[in-house]
Design an enzyme around this catalytic site. Sequence first.
Site: not given
Length: 379
Positions: A223, A251, A331, A333, A348
């Site tokens: 993402h 993801d 942030g 991720s 994720s």
Amino acid sequence: MRTALSALLLLGSWATASALPASAADSPAHTAKTAAPASGALVSAMQRDLGLTKDQALARLAAEKTATAVETKAKRAAGSSYGGSWFDAGSGRLTVAVTRGANTEAVRATGATVRLVEHSARELDATKARIDKLPAPKGIGSWYVDPKAGSVVVDVVASHRADNDVQAFLARAREAGPVKVRQTDHTPSTLAAGTVGGDPYYTGNVRCSIGFSVYGGFITAGHCDQHTGAVYGWDGSYVGNFQGSSFPDNDYAWVNVGSGWWTVPVVLGWGTVSDQLVRGSAEAPVGASICRSGSTSHWHCGTVLAKNETVNYSQGAVYQMTKTNVCAEPGDSGGSFISGDQAQGVTSGGWGDCTSGGETWFQPVNEILNRYGLTLHTA
């Protein structure tokens, strides 16, 4: 000195021994002689987040390493009777669920504790696969196979429990097989953040965290790919481009590395926190301790709560995720989940924060490597 060095990449201008973290600067021969189950930073984070002493943290890591090896043998010994497994922190052993007719003595001989259950893992996975085909409304948070409960657990957001579409989904889910409904107050969301200075990488108007080094690049969350192509490092210099990504459904993504950047097999801490060498990607069992490194909230630890969970984000469902009670914030991720020295996955999404706590899901690392034919860079 900047406080958020890219999680797995070092820029050419930092290529002096004094600029590298100690373990990253060590030669392979040296690190092989002094290999420890985990860095001091990871052990300290386990002490802080799991309420352990240093000796307890080290003992748990050793027990979990044994349980990871036992899990493979026990699953083979149980055969079609295998009902799932989980690590029990109290006993320090792996518990393996089996259905009637299993060769329990063979399973126990691997070092596992045995529990008799009604449904096999194959039956529960088939139930979850049928539920995965249903369109999930907003009020459904996630669903996963829980071997302890012997069913597929469906998380329903409390404020949507009475919605007609939620009730219709639950009715169809129960027709698919053994299902238990759990109420939650939280809706899962991804953890990307708008661009701010001094963090690992940027693409479009999003900041995310690097996951793990692979030969030729690094892996991260899908993402985070804003489909603008270019990826820039903590200092704003060009790193590479997204070479593949998938979100939702999955993801994950990977980025190639060039322009003076190269990969190293470490997960870095932040500021004065030392780093952790990555030596493999053996999958930790449910119940094992696990730590996460991200550009916003840095090091935090917890335990693996569930595997093969479907998470219903607002953008769509993502399948085969692993859930933890490790906190995370926007942030983080794409950042690294690691157990001991074994890579586990890339961050994720989740709910909560690192002040009040929460839960976070990650995309397992081995699936990403297999999908793109990548090789993990290990020490």
